[in-house]
Design an enzyme around this catalytic site. Sequence first.
Site, short mmCIF file in Angstrom:
data_model
loop_
_atom_site.label_atom_id
_atom_site.label_comp_id
_atom_site.label_asym_id
_atom_site.label_seq_id
_atom_site.Cartn_x
_atom_site.Cartn_y
_atom_site.Cartn_z
N CYS A 137 0.84 -1.20 0.00
CA CYS A 137 0.00 0.00 0.00
C CYS A 137 0.88 1.24 0.00
O CYS A 137 1.46 1.61 1.03
CB CYS A 137 -0.92 -0.01 1.22
SG CYS A 137 -1.91 1.49 1.39
N CYS A 140 -0.43 4.14 2.17
CA CYS A 140 -0.28 3.87 3.60
C CYS A 140 1.17 4.10 4.05
O CYS A 140 1.42 4.74 5.07
CB CYS A 140 -0.66 2.43 3.92
SG CYS A 140 -2.30 1.92 3.41
N ASP A 141 2.12 3.57 3.29
CA ASP A 141 3.51 3.52 3.74
C ASP A 141 4.46 4.43 2.98
O ASP A 141 5.61 4.62 3.41
CB ASP A 141 4.01 2.07 3.64
CG ASP A 141 3.20 1.12 4.51
OD1 ASP A 141 2.75 1.56 5.59
OD2 ASP A 141 3.01 -0.03 4.11
#
Length: 314
Positions: A137, A140-141
């Site tokens: 992701c 997300c990261d």
Amino acid sequence: MEENGNKFDFIIIGAGAAGLSAAQYASRANIRTLLIDQGLPGGQATNIASLENYPGLYPAISGPAWIEGMKNQAESFGAKIIQAQVSKASRTDGGFLVETSTGAYSSDTLLIATGAEHRKLTVPGEAELSGRGVSYCATCDGPFFRNKSVVVVGGGDSACDEATYLSTICSDVTVIHRKSQFRAQKSVAARVLSNPKIKVIFNSQVTKIIGEKRVSSVELTDTITGEKSTLDTSAVFIFVGMIPKTDLFEGLDFDESGYIKTNEDMETSIPGLFAAGDVRSKSFRQIVTACSDGAIAANTAARFIREKNNEVYK
């Protein structure tokens, strides 16, 4: 719309785009609807930084913002949404029984909208360094690797979209694809190929992810010559396809890739049981098609329920 204990007309497992769409359409049609997901609503849509290709949604908004609106809309029509782990879903004489971590719920009809999960590379270092530079992701990261070099693995829409996003925060992005050209939509691929911060290596695959406490490099193998090389990187973002989440369900017709077969009304081979979204066998998986699947499934379920209750309107 009054609830009768744990009995509902329509239970939906999975609160992604398909499930939320179905919840909205069903509850608006005065169908007692329960939507269950093991996590927060949204599914993969929550990983979208900018939702730019949903018809009429302009200018683009983030996936989480869009999902919040869908959730609120479904609840405003009377849908009940709960967070619970589903352990079993089975047929009963009167319909279906769904057993969860918060109790058992019964219904006349059931919709499988469990989506799909990211396919793994299954190479050395992937599992060991997951969460330490290996990610599935980018939104997300990605911020953890601001101004650093990263690798994206894959050649479809998701890989290209995520590579484009990462190019806005990372110093440079290298896309590794095992084929000689992208399989992404032409416009999506063109953005990657024309981006000066993105380098593309075709006909190559990641065969090892290297690092002690964190990712430090990847081993690449040329798919034509077999030659191996090493590329330094701070992170590896993997987007090589999806696996449908169908572990709970037996006795259905599946295609060769494990997706559930339905007709155009989202009906499976079991009466009263429907499938929608990324878990369903179809040629094109996008948020807009997931929403369409969910709406159709809700409409078909409503018709099924009313026929069962002798409430058919002519």
